[in-house]
Each structure stands twice: as structure tokens, then as C-alpha cells.
Design a protein around this motif. Structure first.
Motif, short mmCIF file in Angstrom:
data_model
loop_
_atom_site.label_atom_id
_atom_site.label_comp_id
_atom_site.label_asym_id
_atom_site.label_seq_id
_atom_site.Cartn_x
_atom_site.Cartn_y
_atom_site.Cartn_z
N ARG A 34 -13.93 7.28 -1.70
CA ARG A 34 -13.26 6.68 -0.55
C ARG A 34 -11.74 6.89 -0.59
O ARG A 34 -11.05 6.41 -1.49
CB ARG A 34 -13.57 5.19 -0.47
CG ARG A 34 -13.00 4.53 0.77
CD ARG A 34 -13.69 3.23 1.09
NE ARG A 34 -13.65 2.28 0.00
CZ ARG A 34 -14.50 1.27 -0.12
NH1 ARG A 34 -15.46 1.09 0.76
NH2 ARG A 34 -14.39 0.44 -1.15
N PHE A 89 -12.99 6.86 11.22
CA PHE A 89 -12.29 5.93 10.32
C PHE A 89 -12.94 4.55 10.46
O PHE A 89 -13.53 4.23 11.50
CB PHE A 89 -10.80 5.82 10.68
CG PHE A 89 -10.00 7.03 10.31
CD1 PHE A 89 -9.52 7.20 9.02
CD2 PHE A 89 -9.73 8.01 11.25
CE1 PHE A 89 -8.78 8.33 8.67
CE2 PHE A 89 -9.00 9.15 10.92
CZ PHE A 89 -8.53 9.30 9.63
N CYS A 107 -6.47 11.55 7.69
CA CYS A 107 -6.84 11.64 6.28
C CYS A 107 -6.16 12.87 5.71
O CYS A 107 -6.34 13.98 6.22
CB CYS A 107 -8.36 11.77 6.13
SG CYS A 107 -8.88 12.10 4.43
N SER A 135 -12.52 0.19 8.82
CA SER A 135 -11.71 -0.75 8.04
C SER A 135 -12.61 -1.72 7.28
O SER A 135 -13.73 -2.02 7.72
CB SER A 135 -10.76 -1.53 8.95
OG SER A 135 -9.85 -0.65 9.56
N SER A 138 -8.45 5.80 1.21
CA SER A 138 -8.02 4.72 2.09
C SER A 138 -6.50 4.64 2.12
O SER A 138 -5.80 5.37 1.41
CB SER A 138 -8.62 3.40 1.62
OG SER A 138 -8.07 3.04 0.37
N GLU A 139 -6.00 3.70 2.94
CA GLU A 139 -4.54 3.54 3.08
C GLU A 139 -3.88 3.13 1.77
O GLU A 139 -2.69 3.37 1.57
CB GLU A 139 -4.25 2.48 4.14
CG GLU A 139 -4.57 2.92 5.56
CD GLU A 139 -4.40 1.80 6.56
OE1 GLU A 139 -3.83 2.06 7.63
OE2 GLU A 139 -4.82 0.65 6.26
N CYS A 153 -10.27 -4.99 1.54
CA CYS A 153 -10.17 -4.25 0.28
C CYS A 153 -9.78 -5.18 -0.88
O CYS A 153 -8.81 -5.94 -0.78
CB CYS A 153 -9.13 -3.15 0.45
SG CYS A 153 -8.84 -2.19 -1.04
N CYS A 195 -8.11 -2.70 5.15
CA CYS A 195 -7.68 -1.37 4.73
C CYS A 195 -8.52 -0.32 5.43
O CYS A 195 -9.76 -0.41 5.47
CB CYS A 195 -7.83 -1.26 3.21
SG CYS A 195 -6.98 0.15 2.49
N THR A 196 -7.88 0.69 6.00
CA THR A 196 -8.59 1.74 6.74
C THR A 196 -8.93 2.90 5.80
O THR A 196 -8.09 3.30 4.98
CB THR A 196 -7.72 2.25 7.90
OG1 THR A 196 -7.49 1.15 8.79
CG2 THR A 196 -8.41 3.38 8.66
N TYR A 197 -10.14 3.42 5.92
CA TYR A 197 -10.56 4.55 5.09
C TYR A 197 -11.21 5.63 5.96
O TYR A 197 -11.60 5.39 7.11
CB TYR A 197 -11.51 4.11 3.98
CG TYR A 197 -12.89 3.69 4.46
CD1 TYR A 197 -13.95 4.60 4.47
CD2 TYR A 197 -13.13 2.38 4.88
CE1 TYR A 197 -15.22 4.22 4.90
CE2 TYR A 197 -14.39 1.99 5.32
CZ TYR A 197 -15.42 2.91 5.33
OH TYR A 197 -16.67 2.54 5.76
N CYS A 198 -11.30 6.84 5.40
CA CYS A 198 -11.87 7.98 6.12
C CYS A 198 -13.36 8.09 5.83
O CYS A 198 -13.78 8.16 4.68
CB CYS A 198 -11.16 9.27 5.68
SG CYS A 198 -11.86 10.77 6.44
N LYS A 246 0.86 -1.19 0.00
CA LYS A 246 0.00 0.00 0.00
C LYS A 246 0.90 1.24 0.00
O LYS A 246 1.99 1.22 0.57
CB LYS A 246 -0.86 0.06 1.26
CG LYS A 246 -1.76 -1.11 1.54
CD LYS A 246 -2.42 -0.89 2.90
CE LYS A 246 -3.16 -2.11 3.37
NZ LYS A 246 -3.78 -1.90 4.69
#
Length: 494
Positions: A122, A99, A88, A101, A124-125, A104, A111-114, A25
Motif C-alpha cells: 500500500r 484511490f 501515485c 481513504s 499512501s499519503e 491509518c 489517509c488516502t492510498y492508491c 505525513k
């Protein structure tokens, strides 16, 4: 999307030809190696125009990954992290509860997203934010088509704004409702455009942007003016002068030489730290910022008083008439009346008089539910009376009908407390004691009255069940501005 690091270059997974490379990532790389600009590379002018000053997800860019990567290799495009170390980098959100997860399909991991800016796609990381690193598009020629004149107070503010633009400093313009703040901006914007500077006027509410857009396009007819709000058809076009809701600035980074924030005290900008972060992110490191407000909060007023903030005050309207003072009228248990299908008698009498005189009016309600409960009662008085609120799909059309005098009286929530000018209008507030009607909101609502030089007076009434501190502070605020204007000789006959 995952990347491989090959020869100090990030290579997107779809373009990695050898299977043995380690794919990660973008958030997992400690540093992202910059690529130097190749001056002999023939870059895409379409991509330059689309991406300049923006920070976008790959899904938002209508160019192939091959084209983007070719520009990256030649230094014209950069890949940047979207979410990194609990923040973010599009909206600035750092709140853990905003946040989430998910598993993904792009990076094949958790995967972490805002969640804070999810409505814009979206971040994300593993989702890179893509920026343009090359020169910006060539600016068009600038013409200035305005023959109006500024009052003495407006001219002073205009000169201070030009000075702030030259010195890349900040300025607060504290001007009463109806002072002609937009006209104060014209010469400063012209000065900036002549210097090939890129200018943004941002406001928290769509209505304000929609009202400003045709005025600015008329004054700067040869300048590329882009108007951005949720659902705007111009969101992909480059503008030397950009009018934008503050939310749309999430998509910009180091784009603007001059940032003008209109209605800086308005919700949601005043309450949302991520919008304030987005404004700072959208400015270039060397830039000026101009704040406009009629109702600065207590902290800002104290900073002005103590000399901690550079500001200029315009206490008088451009037409040199005082702002009409609000009247307080008790109307009893008005909620109970509405529930019994009756308009409170004092408000009904006031409304009848407006209809009899063919005088347009706005009536402000503290909530959509109460307003919709009241609408059929008012339509019994006149079938053309309408209501409007933030989620109303016909909001723009109703405001336009009001301007064309096709609606005699419009019931509204606080959505129309600012940014809308109707020349000859009276205004009432029902339930002025309710919490939503803060000092700032009540001052702004009163400021809808008497804005036109042809109709400088009008009626503003706070119908209430009990006076509040905010109602009294609003009255004193307006009175104090009128007195200050009189003291400085800015009113007729003084």
C-alpha cells in the motif's frame, strides 16, 4: 509513518526523541530537503545492492529504520512522497476512483492510498518511497558467449540498435514473428554492458520473460542477470541486466541506461497508461529506449509511414522462408456443437489428422469457459491432450511438457499467442470471428507456426462462423510482409 522536520532534516517518528515536535505525513511537507552526500561515510554495500535504482516502501526493505535513516543523514538514501496531489508516484495513477481513504494507524488520520498498485503493497499519503542516492554497485566483467550469425536484415537492426544506445535515442524494431528479435538484441546489450550501462528488457507477459531468461544467461554468463515477475525469488537481487514484466517496473526509478520493451503492442501494456508511465520512470533521464513488435497498432504504423517515428523493419524470418499464410475454414455453429458435447466436425477432422501424423498442435479458444467445456471432448480423442490459461497453477509445467513433446495437443487461450516457441507445430483458432481475436492477436497466433529452420512450414487455420475485418487484415498483414521480404531479396530463391 510520520516525520518531524528538524534542522532541515526529516526525522521518522520512531527516531524523534522530543515529544514537542510537530509530526506530519510526508505528503504534507511542501518540499523535502535534500541531504548532501558525505564521501567519508562507510555505506552498507548490502543496502546499496538492494536499493540501487529502486523506489520502495519501508516495509519492502529488510533493513532497520536506524540503518536507513543513517544513510539518509549522510546523503545516500532519500525519502520521497508516495501519494501527492491526487497522484501515485509509484505507478502514476491519477484516476480518482482508483484511490481510497482509511483511518491509518501509522499517521492516526484519514489517509488516502492508491488502489491501482495495491498488489505491490500500500502506497499512501504517509508512506514514503525510499531510494538510493549513492553510486551503483560495481559491474562484473562482461563476456559474450554467442557464436551465431545474423541475417542481413537482423544485422541492419542490430547496428541501428547500437547507434540508438550510443546516442540515447529511441528506436522501433518492427519485425515479423520468428524474425529472431532476441538475437538482434545480443550485440547491443553487449555494447551497453561493456560501457557499464544497466539494461532492462521488459515485456507485458511472464511467459515471455521466462523464455528469455535462460537464453540471456547463457549468452552473458558472467553478468548478473535478474529475472522479475510476480512471485519471482530474484526480486531482491541487483542485476546489471534485468528481465522484468512491465508491472515490476513500478518499483524502479531512474535505474536503466537502456530500456528494451518487447511485445510493445501486447495487453496489458498497450492499454494501461500506468505501465507506460512506469517504463518512463524506470529509465534514466539520459537513456535509450528500444521498442520491439511484430504487430504495431494503426497509430504506430502511420507514424512510421509519415516519418514521425524512427524505425527499422525486418519483414523476413531469420531462416529466409515465408510465414505460412492462414487458411479460413467455416465450421458452422461451433458453440452449439460444444454445448451438445460435440467438437465441430471440421476441427475434429483437423485434430484427428494431427494425432495420426504425431504432429503437435495448439488450438486457441476465445474464452476459458468454452475451452474447459471442450477439453473432455478432446481427451476422448487422446487422453494426454491438456488445456492452459492465465490463472492455471500448472501453466509453466504444461508449456514445458509441450516443449518436451509429452503433450500432443494443447488447448489454450490467447495467453500463448506470443513468447512461446515450439519447433514443429500446427495451429488452429476456434471462433476466429470472436472479438478477442484482433488483427494483432491473429497475426501473433499465426506466427507460432514455422518458426524453426528445421521446420519452416506448417498449418495455420482460422475456424470461423463468419469472416471478420480483423481476420482479413491479419491475412493481408502476413502476405504483405512476405511480399516485402521477397522484394528485398530476403527469402530463399529470390
Amino acid at each position: 509513518m510520520r516525520f518531524a522536520l528538524i534542522d532541515h532534516r526529516l526525522i521518522p517518528e520512531p527516531l524523534v526523541k522530543e515529544p514537542h515536535y510537530n509530526l506530519q505525513k510526508i505528503s504534507e511537507f511542501a518540499t523535502i530537503p535534500p541531504q548532501s552526500i558525505n564521501p567519508s561515510f562507510r555505506f552498507s554495500s548490502e543496502l546499496q545492492s538492494f536499493l540501487s535504482g529502486r523506489s520502495l516502501l519501508a516495509d519492502e526493505i529488510p533493513f532497520s529504520i536506524h540503518t536507513l535513516h543513517e544513510h539518509y543523514l549522510n546523503g545516500y538514501v532519500s525519502y520521497e512522497k508516495g501519494v501527492d496531489e491526487g497522484r501515485c508516484l509509484r505507478c502514476g495513477n491519477k484516476k480518482p476512483h482508483l484511490f481510497a481513504s482509511f483511518h491509518c494507524s501509522r499517521c492516526h488520520t484519514e489517509c488516502t492510498y492508491c488502489r491501482n498498485c495495491i498488489m505491490m503493497g500500500r502506497v499512501s499519503e504517509c508512506a514514503p518511497l525510499i531510494r538510493w542516492n549513492g553510486p551503483g554497485p560495481q559491474a562484473s566483467s562482461v563476456t559474450f558467449d554467442w557464436s551465431g550469425t545474423l541475417s542481413e536484415a537482423q544485422k541492419g537492426a542490430s547496428e541501428q540498435m547500437i547507434s540508438a544506445i550510443h546516442t540515447n535515442t529511441s528506436l522501433l524494431v518492427w519485425a515479423v514473428c520468428g524474425a529472431g528479435k532476441t538475437e538482434v538484441l545480443f550485440e547491443g546489450i553487449y555494447e551497453a554492458l561493456q560501457q557499464n550501462k544497466r539494461v532492462c528488457i521488459a515485456a507485458p507477459r511472464t511467459d515471455v520473460i521466462l523464455e528469455l531468461s535462460p537464453r540471456l544467461q547463457k549468452v552473458f554468463p558472467q553478468t548478473g542477470v535478474t529475472t522479475l515477475y510476480g512471485g519471482s525469488e530474484e526480486r531482491h537481487s541487483y542485476g546489471q541486466l534485468v528481465l522484468s514484466t512491465t508491472h515490476q517496473l513500478y518499483r524502479y526509478k531512474e535505474a536503466f541506461d537502456v530500456m528494451i520493451i518487447d511485445e510493445v503492442d501486447a495487453f496489458p501494456y498497450s492499454y494501461d497508461s500506468s505501465l507506460q508511465w512506469a517504463v518512463e520512470k524506470a529509465r534514466k533521464p539520459q537513456s535509450s529506449i528500444i521498442y520491439l513488435t511484430a504487430t504495431p497498432d494503426q497509430k504506430t504504423q502511420q507514424e512510421c509511414t509519415r516519418g514521425k517515428r524512427y524505425f527499422i523493419q525486418i519483414p523476413a524470418r531469420f531462416h529466409r522462408h515465408p510465414i505460412p499464410l492462414p487458411k479460413f475454414v467455416w465450421c458452422g455453429l461451433w458453440k452449439k456443437s460444444l454445448k451438445k458435447n460435440r467438437i465441430p466436425p471440421a476441427l475434429k477432422k483437423w485434430t484427428s489428422l494431427r494425432l495420426k501424423q504425431s504432429k503437435q498442435a495448439l488450438i486457441f479458444f476465445p474464452s476459458v469457459d468454452l475451452m474447459e467445456m471442450a477439453l473432455p471432448l478432446f481427451q476422448d480423442m487422446h487422453p494426454l491432450i491438456e488445456s492452459v490459461h492465465a490463472e492455471d497453477p500448472q501453466r509453466k509445467e504444461k508449456v514445458m511438457k509441450m516443449r518436451k513433446e509429452e503433450i500432443p495437443i494443447l488447448l489454450t487461450t490467447t495467453i500463448l499467442e506470443r513468447g512461446v516457441t515450439i519447433p514443429n507445430i500446427d495451429v488452429a483458432v476456434l471462433g476466429a470471428e470472436e472479438k478477442i481475436f484482433t488483427e494483432s492477436a491473429l497475426v501473433q497466433i499465426a506466427g507460432r507456426v514455422g518458426r524453426s529452420a528445421d521446420y519452416p512450414s506448417g498449418d495455420i487455420v482460422y475456424f470461423h462462423y463468419g469472416r471478420t475485418r480483423d481476420m482479413i487484415k491479419a491475412l493481408l498483414h502476413i502476405d504483405q510482409m512476405n511480399k516485402e521480404a521477397g522484394k528485398r531479396g530476403l527469402l530463399h530463391g529470390q
